[in-house]
Design an enzyme around this catalytic site. Structure first.
Site, mmCIF file in Angstrom:
data_model
loop_
_atom_site.group_PDB
_atom_site.id
_atom_site.type_symbol
_atom_site.label_atom_id
_atom_site.label_comp_id
_atom_site.label_asym_id
_atom_site.label_seq_id
_atom_site.Cartn_x
_atom_site.Cartn_y
_atom_site.Cartn_z
ATOM 1 N N THR A 62 18.818 4.264 17.543
ATOM 2 C CA THR A 62 18.241 3.879 16.251
ATOM 3 C C THR A 62 17.661 5.082 15.521
ATOM 4 O O THR A 62 17.269 6.072 16.143
ATOM 5 C CB THR A 62 17.126 2.836 16.495
ATOM 6 O OG1 THR A 62 16.393 2.644 15.296
ATOM 7 C CG2 THR A 62 16.150 3.274 17.574
ATOM 8 N N ASP A 63 17.541 4.951 14.203
ATOM 9 C CA ASP A 63 16.871 6.001 13.419
ATOM 10 C C ASP A 63 15.359 6.030 13.704
ATOM 11 O O ASP A 63 14.691 7.028 13.424
ATOM 12 C CB ASP A 63 17.119 5.808 11.914
ATOM 13 C CG ASP A 63 16.654 4.470 11.357
ATOM 14 O OD1 ASP A 63 16.131 3.641 12.131
ATOM 15 O OD2 ASP A 63 16.807 4.249 10.129
ATOM 16 N N GLU A 64 14.827 4.930 14.284
ATOM 17 C CA GLU A 64 13.366 4.861 14.491
ATOM 18 C C GLU A 64 12.862 5.925 15.460
ATOM 19 O O GLU A 64 11.673 6.229 15.477
ATOM 20 C CB GLU A 64 12.961 3.482 15.014
ATOM 21 C CG GLU A 64 13.290 2.386 14.049
ATOM 22 C CD GLU A 64 12.447 1.127 14.238
ATOM 23 O OE1 GLU A 64 11.432 1.163 14.942
ATOM 24 O OE2 GLU A 64 12.834 0.112 13.646
ATOM 25 N N TYR A 118 8.824 0.055 21.020
ATOM 26 C CA TYR A 118 10.286 -0.081 20.915
ATOM 27 C C TYR A 118 10.944 1.283 20.730
ATOM 28 O O TYR A 118 11.841 1.665 21.484
ATOM 29 C CB TYR A 118 10.664 -1.012 19.747
ATOM 30 C CG TYR A 118 12.100 -0.873 19.314
ATOM 31 C CD1 TYR A 118 13.133 -1.296 20.143
ATOM 32 C CD2 TYR A 118 12.444 -0.271 18.094
ATOM 33 C CE1 TYR A 118 14.461 -1.156 19.770
ATOM 34 C CE2 TYR A 118 13.765 -0.130 17.713
ATOM 35 C CZ TYR A 118 14.777 -0.569 18.553
ATOM 36 O OH TYR A 118 16.094 -0.410 18.176
ATOM 37 N N LYS A 125 13.495 3.474 23.164
ATOM 38 C CA LYS A 125 14.838 3.911 22.767
ATOM 39 C C LYS A 125 14.944 5.446 22.877
ATOM 40 O O LYS A 125 15.964 5.978 23.312
ATOM 41 C CB LYS A 125 15.152 3.476 21.334
ATOM 42 C CG LYS A 125 15.339 1.979 21.144
ATOM 43 C CD LYS A 125 16.529 1.390 21.874
ATOM 44 C CE LYS A 125 17.862 1.807 21.307
ATOM 45 N NZ LYS A 125 18.993 1.070 21.966
HETATM 46 P P1 NAD Z 1 19.781 -7.966 19.482
HETATM 47 O O1 NAD Z 1 18.364 -8.107 19.919
HETATM 48 O O2 NAD Z 1 20.325 -8.870 18.461
HETATM 49 O O3 NAD Z 1 20.734 -8.117 20.763
HETATM 50 C C1 NAD Z 1 20.462 -7.517 21.996
HETATM 51 C C2 NAD Z 1 21.413 -8.106 23.027
HETATM 52 O O4 NAD Z 1 21.166 -7.456 24.278
HETATM 53 C C3 NAD Z 1 21.208 -9.610 23.250
HETATM 54 O O5 NAD Z 1 22.447 -10.260 23.308
HETATM 55 C C4 NAD Z 1 20.507 -9.676 24.600
HETATM 56 O O6 NAD Z 1 20.792 -10.864 25.322
HETATM 57 C C5 NAD Z 1 21.091 -8.442 25.306
HETATM 58 N N1 NAD Z 1 20.216 -7.921 26.356
HETATM 59 C C6 NAD Z 1 18.875 -7.738 26.311
HETATM 60 N N2 NAD Z 1 18.451 -7.224 27.485
HETATM 61 C C7 NAD Z 1 19.549 -7.069 28.269
HETATM 62 C C8 NAD Z 1 19.765 -6.561 29.561
HETATM 63 N N3 NAD Z 1 18.755 -6.136 30.332
HETATM 64 N N4 NAD Z 1 21.028 -6.511 30.038
HETATM 65 C C9 NAD Z 1 22.073 -6.970 29.293
HETATM 66 N N5 NAD Z 1 21.916 -7.486 28.068
HETATM 67 C C10 NAD Z 1 20.680 -7.511 27.550
HETATM 68 O O7 NAD Z 1 19.943 -6.458 19.085
HETATM 69 P P2 NAD Z 1 20.819 -5.797 17.924
HETATM 70 O O8 NAD Z 1 20.067 -5.860 16.673
HETATM 71 O O9 NAD Z 1 22.196 -6.319 18.012
HETATM 72 O O10 NAD Z 1 20.805 -4.280 18.411
HETATM 73 C C11 NAD Z 1 21.803 -3.782 19.294
HETATM 74 C C12 NAD Z 1 21.492 -2.329 19.607
HETATM 75 O O11 NAD Z 1 21.444 -1.592 18.404
HETATM 76 C C13 NAD Z 1 20.143 -2.130 20.291
HETATM 77 O O12 NAD Z 1 20.291 -1.128 21.244
HETATM 78 C C14 NAD Z 1 19.233 -1.672 19.167
HETATM 79 O O13 NAD Z 1 18.208 -0.826 19.658
HETATM 80 C C15 NAD Z 1 20.205 -0.906 18.300
HETATM 81 N N6 NAD Z 1 19.860 -0.859 16.867
HETATM 82 C C16 NAD Z 1 19.715 -2.013 16.150
HETATM 83 C C17 NAD Z 1 19.456 -1.940 14.779
HETATM 84 C C18 NAD Z 1 19.303 -3.154 13.922
HETATM 85 O O14 NAD Z 1 19.004 -3.022 12.727
HETATM 86 N N7 NAD Z 1 19.496 -4.369 14.420
HETATM 87 C C19 NAD Z 1 19.340 -0.691 14.170
HETATM 88 C C20 NAD Z 1 19.429 0.453 14.951
HETATM 89 C C21 NAD Z 1 19.735 0.355 16.294
HETATM 90 O O1 DAU Z 2 15.684 1.213 11.737
HETATM 91 C C1 DAU Z 2 16.434 0.601 12.727
HETATM 92 C C2 DAU Z 2 15.664 -0.544 13.322
HETATM 93 O O2 DAU Z 2 15.686 -1.591 12.373
HETATM 94 C C3 DAU Z 2 16.226 -1.038 14.665
HETATM 95 O O3 DAU Z 2 16.133 -0.013 15.604
HETATM 96 C C4 DAU Z 2 15.488 -2.276 15.150
HETATM 97 O O4 DAU Z 2 16.116 -2.782 16.320
HETATM 98 C C5 DAU Z 2 15.543 -3.316 14.058
HETATM 99 O O5 DAU Z 2 14.791 -4.448 14.455
HETATM 100 C C6 DAU Z 2 15.004 -2.754 12.748
HETATM 101 O O6 DAU Z 2 13.577 -2.488 12.841
HETATM 102 P P1 DAU Z 2 12.581 -2.782 11.635
HETATM 103 O O7 DAU Z 2 11.223 -2.943 12.196
HETATM 104 O O8 DAU Z 2 12.764 -1.815 10.527
HETATM 105 O O9 DAU Z 2 13.204 -4.203 11.158
HETATM 106 P P2 DAU Z 2 12.510 -5.571 10.723
HETATM 107 O O10 DAU Z 2 13.588 -6.434 10.165
HETATM 108 O O11 DAU Z 2 11.647 -6.127 11.792
HETATM 109 O O12 DAU Z 2 11.581 -5.110 9.520
HETATM 110 C C7 DAU Z 2 12.123 -4.473 8.373
HETATM 111 C C8 DAU Z 2 10.957 -4.103 7.472
HETATM 112 O O13 DAU Z 2 10.381 -5.314 6.959
HETATM 113 C C9 DAU Z 2 9.821 -3.397 8.182
HETATM 114 O O14 DAU Z 2 9.241 -2.454 7.292
HETATM 115 C C10 DAU Z 2 8.819 -4.504 8.497
HETATM 116 C C11 DAU Z 2 9.002 -5.453 7.344
HETATM 117 N N1 DAU Z 2 8.779 -6.877 7.638
HETATM 118 C C12 DAU Z 2 9.395 -7.420 8.709
HETATM 119 C C13 DAU Z 2 9.225 -8.766 9.000
HETATM 120 C C14 DAU Z 2 9.882 -9.378 10.221
HETATM 121 C C15 DAU Z 2 8.016 -7.646 6.763
HETATM 122 O O15 DAU Z 2 7.482 -7.147 5.752
HETATM 123 N N2 DAU Z 2 7.863 -8.969 7.040
HETATM 124 C C16 DAU Z 2 8.407 -9.564 8.131
HETATM 125 O O16 DAU Z 2 8.195 -10.786 8.354
#
Ligand code: NAD
Ligand code: DAU
Length: 356
Positions: free
Chosen positions: A134-136, A160, A164
């Site tokens: 992730t970019d985080e 988190y 990562k």
């Molecule tokens: P998600 O939470 O929707 O899905 C995670 C999946 O991993 C689920 O299906 C869960 O059952 C599975 N899982 C959790 N723990 C596990 C384990 N111990 N063994 C096997 N499976 C397991 O997540 P996502 O949003 O699809 O993110 C996928 C990946 O991308 C993650 O690594 C996350 O850090 C990264 N990422 C997500 C975002 C985003 O915006 N969603 C952005 C940047 C990076």
């Molecule tokens: O940047 C990549 C990341 O993006 C991933 O690594 C994470 O897995 C993914 O969950 C996401 O993280 P964020 O914390 O940025 O996403 P989230 O959707 O939780 O929140 C987006 C922005 O909105 C953040 O600034 C928090 C804000 N927010 C979120 C929620 C859930 C609100 O203002 N209200 C809310 O109820």
């Protein structure tokens, strides 16, 4: 070339989009997912009976299971999506994040190395371990800072992102120490079909649909760089095919937006698609901020564009309309994921915050 890929976390949001994309492209996917609250086989209903999709419920931390899957299916690549992914949950209960994101990734790497070492030289040359990060991990930007490049120092601020970052370091170490051909991708905020509605965009779509408050943390001016999930999955496929071992690639949406602008955009589209007699923006409610809330993320994807020829297919305006249409058309999926544990989380997270 048709490949067998071991995908971990392939029942989650991005993982399931990737699995569907790869199967449609002709690959065979072995999908290892623990099915936590975020994993949902409903995302994969369309490939349930497809022989190119083999699903195994289990954790990446189960090294013996991973070893047996590698030995049995002989994949040419592993793509690791499995993770605990929600920042707010990591603040309330960080331990699972360490177990899966750090220990789990370590065990997966360890099993992958044993498998890789036993491969013939040609198979070793083709093998890749792609870690989705992730970019985080790069920390928080001020308004005038340049976007994150792959050279940006790691400065994670939440449990988190720290977990990562730890996994990214382990992945790097397995390349430098043992020669495992790893690649890491660091992407920005994804949105699109099958995203669990604890994250901002699907939460706001569903709450707007039901006439519930749209919670904005803090002043709503935190900025994220929104990437359509289909574009992210295409980037991962490209990196698998042409990326260089030991390298990292940033993947961003070139769509920086303040949270309040994301929410008002969704409200306007909902006014059009699902009119309710009054503007949905009336539901916007400012709530207590997230502790340690990163102010701004912005991703510089120029390496991926220049070296591998990737570009986004969706802008935020096109991607958000497709996403809202998908949520409005998939009510059965929504009903299934918003029962039980989801309700408990929403009550706990938002009652604790209160409206400001
Ligand atoms: P998600 O939470 O929707 O899905 C995670 C999946 O991993 C689920 O299906 C869960 O059952 C599975 N899982 C959790 N723990 C596990 C384990 N111990 N063994 C096997 N499976 C397991 O997540 P996502 O949003 O699809 O993110 C996928 C990946 O991308 C993650 O690594 C996350 O850090 C990264 N990422 C997500 C975002 C985003 O915006 N969603 C952005 C940047 C990076
Ligand atoms: O940047 C990549 C990341 O993006 C991933 O690594 C994470 O897995 C993914 O969950 C996401 O993280 P964020 O914390 O940025 O996403 P989230 O959707 O939780 O929140 C987006 C922005 O909105 C953040 O600034 C928090 C804000 N927010 C979120 C929620 C859930 C609100 O203002 N209200 C809310 O109820």
């Amino acid at each position: 070339m048709r490949r067998t890929i071991l995908v971990t976390g392939g029942a989650g949001f991005i993982g399931s989009n990737f699995v569907l994309q790869r199967i449609a492209a002709g690959d065979r996917v072995v999908n290892l997912d623990k099915l936590t609250y975020a994993g949902n086989l409903g995302n994969l209903a369309s490939v349930q009976h497809n022989p190119d999709h083999v699903f195994i419920q289990g954790g990446i931390e189960d090294e013996a299971l991973v070893q047996s899957l590698l030995a049995k299916h002989q994949p040419q690549a592993i793509v690791n999506f499995a993770a605990e992914s929600h920042v707010d949950r990591s603040i309330v209960s960080p331990e699972e994040f360490i177990s899966t994101n750090v220990v789990g990734s370590f065990r997966l790497l360890h099993a992958a190395l044993a498998y890789y070492r036993a491969l013939a030289p040609a198979a070793q040359a083709a093998f890749r371990f792609l870690h989705v990060s992730t970019d985080e991990v790069y920390g928080s930007l001020s308004r005038s800072d340049p976007a994150f490049t792959e050279e940006k120092a790691y400065e994670p601020n939440s449990p988190y992102s720290a977990s990562k970052a730890a996994s990214d370091h382990l992945v790097r170490a397995y390349y430098h120490t043992y020669g495992l051909p790893v690649i890491t991708t660091n992407c920005s905020n994804n949105y699109g079909p099958y995203q669990f509605p604890e994250k901002l965009i699907p939460l706001v779509i569903l709450n707007a649909f039901h006439g519930k408050p749209l919670p904005i943390y803090g002043d709503g001016l935190n900025v994220r760089d929104w990437l359509y999930v289909g574009d992210h999955c295409l980037a991962i496929s490209l990196v698998l095919e042409r990326g260089l071992p030991g390298k990292t690639y940033n993947i961003g949406g070139d769509s920086e937006m303040a949270n309040i602008d994301v929410v008002t955009t969704i409200c306007s589209i909902m006014d059009e698609f699902h009119p309710s007699g009054a503007p949905h923006s009336r539901l916007i409610t400012y709530v207590t901020d997230r502790p340690g809330h990163d102010r701004r993320y912005a991703v510089d994807s120029s390496r991926l564009k220049r070296e591998l020829g990737w570009s986004q297919q969706e802008t935020f305006s096109t991607g958000i309309r497709r996403t809202i249409e998908w949520y409005l058309a998939n009510t059965a999926w929504i009903q299934e994921v918003t029962s039980g544990d989801y309700r408990r989380w929403i009550t706990a997270n938002y009652e604790a915050r209160g409206a400001k």
